[in-house]
Scaffold this active site. Structure first.
Site, PDB file in Angstrom:
ATOM      1  N   CYS A   1       0.490  -1.432   0.336  1.00  0.00           N
ATOM      2  CA  CYS A   1       0.128   0.288   0.344  1.00  0.00           C
ATOM      3  C   CYS A   1       1.235   1.331   0.160  1.00  0.00           C
ATOM      4  O   CYS A   1       1.737   1.681   0.600  1.00  0.00           O
ATOM      5  CB  CYS A   1      -0.488   0.027   0.714  1.00  0.00           C
ATOM      6  SG  CYS A   1      -1.624   1.487   1.887  1.00  0.00           S
TER       7      CYS A   1
ATOM      8  N   CYS B   1       0.009   4.077   3.009  1.00  0.00           N
ATOM      9  CA  CYS B   1       0.660   2.455   4.074  1.00  0.00           C
ATOM     10  C   CYS B   1       2.233   3.749   4.352  1.00  0.00           C
ATOM     11  O   CYS B   1       2.954   3.535   5.345  1.00  0.00           O
ATOM     12  CB  CYS B   1       0.551   2.375   4.266  1.00  0.00           C
ATOM     13  SG  CYS B   1      -0.769   1.194   4.335  1.00  0.00           S
TER      14      CYS B   1
END
Length: 140
Positions: free
Chosen positions: A58, A61
């Site tokens: 991600c 993230c």
């Protein structure tokens, strides 16, 4: 802002998985037992817990991970945990994770706030608000 909803691709060589989601005072949770142990420790020490449910693939993230580490160092009165949703899929599902990153703010194991997305100002704002809400009143 800054959410991953599904795994975008599978890396054969894992080359883009080199982001360090821990450091500072951030603890990587790899088992449900480790989660329970850290929550018990936080409760015993009177610490708030911020749990970051994220994934190596991600992008948002990976962007917010260093900031999360920085916050963990700036606020030693909190316990920062990171849960990889791919490593602990069933556990993450039990927390109803629909997008990554998702941050939960916990006191005595109970959710008191939540933030979905990699919004640095909002993460810091919520963290400070939660800390202020549970701080003991000033003695005069």
């Amino acid at each position: 802002m800054g959410n991953c909803f599904t795994k975008e691709h599978d890396d054969v060589d894992g080359s883009d998985h080199k982001v360090d989601f821990t450091g500072g005072n951030v603890h990587l949770i790899t088992t449900k037992e480790a989660w329970e142990q850290k929550l018990d420790e936080a409760k015993r020490d009177g610490k708030l817990v911020v749990a970051n449910f994220s994934a190596a693939w991600c992008g948002p993230c990976r962007v917010i991970a260093p900031f999360y580490v920085e916050l963990s160092e700036k606020h030693p009165s909190i316990m920062c945990l990171t849960v990889d949703v791919d490593e602990l899929t069933e556990f993450s599902t039990s927390w109803d994770i629909k997008a990554t990153p998702t941050f939960f703010f916990l006191k005595d194991g109970q959710q008191i706030d939540k933030l979905v997305g990699a919004n640095k100002p909002e993460l810091e704002k919520k963290l400070i608000a939660v800390l202020d809400s549970v701080a003991p009143p000033c003695q005069t």
